[in-house]
Design a protein around this motif. Structure first.
Motif, PDB file in Angstrom:
ATOM      1  N   LEU A  54       0.968  -1.209   0.213  1.00 53.25           N
ATOM      2  CA  LEU A  54      -0.133   0.416  -0.259  1.00 53.25           C
ATOM      3  C   LEU A  54       1.694   1.410   0.099  1.00 53.25           C
ATOM      4  N   GLU A  55       2.060   1.209   0.701  1.00 53.83           N
ATOM      5  CA  GLU A  55       2.369   2.142   0.850  1.00 53.83           C
ATOM      6  C   GLU A  55       3.199   2.141  -0.953  1.00 53.83           C
ATOM      7  N   THR A  56       4.160   1.426  -1.077  1.00 50.73           N
ATOM      8  CA  THR A  56       4.196   1.514  -2.290  1.00 50.73           C
ATOM      9  C   THR A  56       3.657   2.733  -3.320  1.00 50.73           C
ATOM     10  N   ALA A  57       2.127   1.716  -3.397  1.00 49.74           N
ATOM     11  CA  ALA A  57       1.148   2.312  -4.247  1.00 49.74           C
ATOM     12  C   ALA A  57       0.766   4.089  -4.080  1.00 49.74           C
ATOM     13  N   ARG A  58       0.474   4.008  -2.379  1.00 47.31           N
ATOM     14  CA  ARG A  58       0.644   5.624  -2.584  1.00 47.31           C
ATOM     15  C   ARG A  58       1.283   6.045  -3.495  1.00 47.31           C
ATOM     16  N   LYS A  59       2.795   5.973  -2.993  1.00 45.03           N
ATOM     17  CA  LYS A  59       3.418   6.838  -3.363  1.00 45.03           C
ATOM     18  C   LYS A  59       3.476   7.169  -4.974  1.00 45.03           C
ATOM     19  N   ARG A  60       3.096   5.869  -5.691  1.00 45.71           N
ATOM     20  CA  ARG A  60       2.930   6.252  -7.179  1.00 45.71           C
ATOM     21  C   ARG A  60       1.610   6.715  -7.361  1.00 45.71           C
ATOM     22  N   GLY A  61       0.696   7.297  -6.209  1.00 42.96           N
ATOM     23  CA  GLY A  61      -0.745   7.681  -6.804  1.00 42.96           C
ATOM     24  C   GLY A  61      -1.912   6.983  -7.221  1.00 42.96           C
ATOM     25  N   GLU A  62      -1.327   5.521  -6.563  1.00 38.79           N
ATOM     26  CA  GLU A  62      -2.335   4.169  -7.062  1.00 38.79           C
ATOM     27  C   GLU A  62      -3.333   4.255  -6.003  1.00 38.79           C
ATOM     28  N   VAL A  63      -3.489   4.904  -4.691  1.00 35.61           N
ATOM     29  CA  VAL A  63      -3.756   4.117  -3.407  1.00 35.61           C
ATOM     30  C   VAL A  63      -4.220   5.769  -2.723  1.00 35.61           C
ATOM     31  N   ARG A  64      -5.501   6.089  -2.312  1.00 35.87           N
ATOM     32  CA  ARG A  64      -5.682   6.921  -1.304  1.00 35.87           C
ATOM     33  C   ARG A  64      -5.119   6.523  -0.183  1.00 35.87           C
ATOM     34  N   ALA A  65      -4.702   7.829   0.311  1.00 30.45           N
ATOM     35  CA  ALA A  65      -3.562   8.116   1.926  1.00 30.45           C
ATOM     36  C   ALA A  65      -4.561   7.099   2.197  1.00 30.45           C
ATOM     37  N   GLU A  66      -6.114   7.441   3.683  1.00 29.85           N
ATOM     38  CA  GLU A  66      -6.350   7.428   3.592  1.00 29.85           C
ATOM     39  C   GLU A  66      -7.094   5.300   4.187  1.00 29.85           C
ATOM     40  N   VAL A  67      -7.041   4.909   2.566  1.00 30.35           N
ATOM     41  CA  VAL A  67      -7.083   3.455   3.196  1.00 30.35           C
ATOM     42  C   VAL A  67      -5.814   2.654   3.739  1.00 30.35           C
ATOM     43  N   ARG A  68      -6.294   1.829   4.721  1.00 29.46           N
ATOM     44  CA  ARG A  68      -5.338   1.368   5.650  1.00 29.46           C
ATOM     45  C   ARG A  68      -5.672  -0.376   5.486  1.00 29.46           C
ATOM     46  N   PRO A  69      -4.618  -0.931   5.587  1.00 23.76           N
ATOM     47  CA  PRO A  69      -4.478  -2.574   5.284  1.00 23.76           C
ATOM     48  C   PRO A  69      -5.404  -3.232   6.563  1.00 23.76           C
ATOM     49  N   ALA A  70      -6.017  -2.726   7.448  1.00 20.59           N
ATOM     50  CA  ALA A  70      -7.056  -3.468   7.936  1.00 20.59           C
ATOM     51  C   ALA A  70      -8.409  -3.379   6.957  1.00 20.59           C
ATOM     52  N   ASP A  71      -8.244  -2.138   6.648  1.00 23.40           N
ATOM     53  CA  ASP A  71     -10.145  -1.609   4.701  1.00 23.40           C
ATOM     54  C   ASP A  71      -9.838  -2.916   4.335  1.00 23.40           C
ATOM     55  N   VAL A  72      -8.253  -2.563   3.582  1.00 24.15           N
ATOM     56  CA  VAL A  72      -8.542  -4.170   2.501  1.00 24.15           C
ATOM     57  C   VAL A  72      -8.794  -5.342   3.173  1.00 24.15           C
ATOM     58  N   ILE A  73      -8.715  -5.754   4.129  1.00 22.74           N
ATOM     59  CA  ILE A  73      -8.219  -6.617   5.056  1.00 22.74           C
ATOM     60  C   ILE A  73     -10.037  -7.567   4.775  1.00 22.74           C
ATOM     61  N   ASP A  74     -10.905  -6.423   5.949  1.00 16.62           N
ATOM     62  CA  ASP A  74     -12.010  -6.092   5.877  1.00 16.62           C
ATOM     63  C   ASP A  74     -12.819  -5.901   4.735  1.00 16.62           C
ATOM     64  N   ALA A  75     -12.233  -5.514   3.677  1.00 22.83           N
ATOM     65  CA  ALA A  75     -13.186  -5.763   2.268  1.00 22.83           C
ATOM     66  C   ALA A  75     -13.175  -7.056   1.470  1.00 22.83           C
ATOM     67  N   LEU A  76     -11.951  -7.469   1.578  1.00 21.43           N
ATOM     68  CA  LEU A  76     -11.508  -9.130   1.010  1.00 21.43           C
ATOM     69  C   LEU A  76     -12.291  -9.773   1.942  1.00 21.43           C
ATOM     70  N   ALA A  77     -11.667 -10.117   3.448  1.00 19.60           N
ATOM     71  CA  ALA A  77     -12.173 -11.001   3.434  1.00 19.60           C
ATOM     72  C   ALA A  77     -13.717 -10.890   3.625  1.00 19.60           C
ATOM     73  N   GLY A  78     -14.569  -9.442   3.991  1.00 20.45           N
ATOM     74  CA  GLY A  78     -16.065  -9.719   3.531  1.00 20.45           C
ATOM     75  C   GLY A  78     -16.431 -10.252   2.167  1.00 20.45           C
ATOM     76  N   ILE A  79     -16.104 -10.056   1.069  1.00 21.89           N
ATOM     77  CA  ILE A  79     -16.322 -10.534   0.027  1.00 21.89           C
ATOM     78  C   ILE A  79     -16.335 -11.947  -0.181  1.00 21.89           C
ATOM     79  N   ILE A  80     -15.240 -12.993   0.565  1.00 20.78           N
ATOM     80  CA  ILE A  80     -14.809 -13.691   0.280  1.00 20.78           C
ATOM     81  C   ILE A  80     -16.008 -15.026   0.971  1.00 20.78           C
ATOM     82  N   PHE A  81     -15.886 -14.775   2.228  1.00 16.77           N
ATOM     83  CA  PHE A  81     -16.955 -14.901   3.059  1.00 16.77           C
ATOM     84  C   PHE A  81     -18.399 -14.630   2.779  1.00 16.77           C
ATOM     85  N   LEU A  82     -18.962 -14.017   2.212  1.00 13.78           N
ATOM     86  CA  LEU A  82     -20.435 -13.845   1.621  1.00 13.78           C
ATOM     87  C   LEU A  82     -20.302 -14.784   0.574  1.00 13.78           C
ATOM     88  N   ALA A  83     -19.247 -14.737  -0.392  1.00 16.01           N
ATOM     89  CA  ALA A  83     -19.132 -16.156  -1.816  1.00 16.01           C
ATOM     90  C   ALA A  83     -19.307 -17.655  -1.185  1.00 16.01           C
TER      91      ALA A  83
END
Length: 92
Positions: free
Chosen positions: A37-66
């Motif tokens: 995420l830090e590398t992607a932030r520096k390249r301007g590919e990810v918003r500054a406020e995105v946290r690893p826990a947010d990404v994990i929650d999103a992935l876990a939720g999608i996977i669990f529901l599926a």
């Protein structure tokens, strides 16, 4: 833990259990994600406020529901679509 059992637990215990599970598994789930995420932030590919826990929650939720609603469709194409969805969802 099943939903009926979880509902019977007092809120304080549920919160404590949730916190303990997160503490135990967040490092396993997020290994390398901070750096990515830090590398992607520096390249301007990810918003500054995105946290690893947010990404994990999103992935876990999608996977669990599926897994509980359509496990027979979880193939390579599903993983590709889901990865693209998550990546575009956090893109700057």
């Amino acid at each position: 833990m099943t939903a009926p059992l979880r509902r019977r637990l007092p809120l304080g215990i549920r919160s404590t259990l949730h916190a303990a599970l997160l503490e135990r598994f967040v490092d396993v789930l997020s290994h390398g994600l901070d750096d990515w995420l830090e590398t992607a932030r520096k390249r301007g590919e990810v918003r500054a406020e995105v946290r690893p826990a947010d990404v994990i929650d999103a992935l876990a939720g999608i996977i669990f529901l599926a897994l509980i609603t359509h496990p027979e469709t979880l193939d390579e194409a599903w993983m590709d679509r889901t990865a693209e969805f998550i990546a575009r969802g956090i893109s700057a």
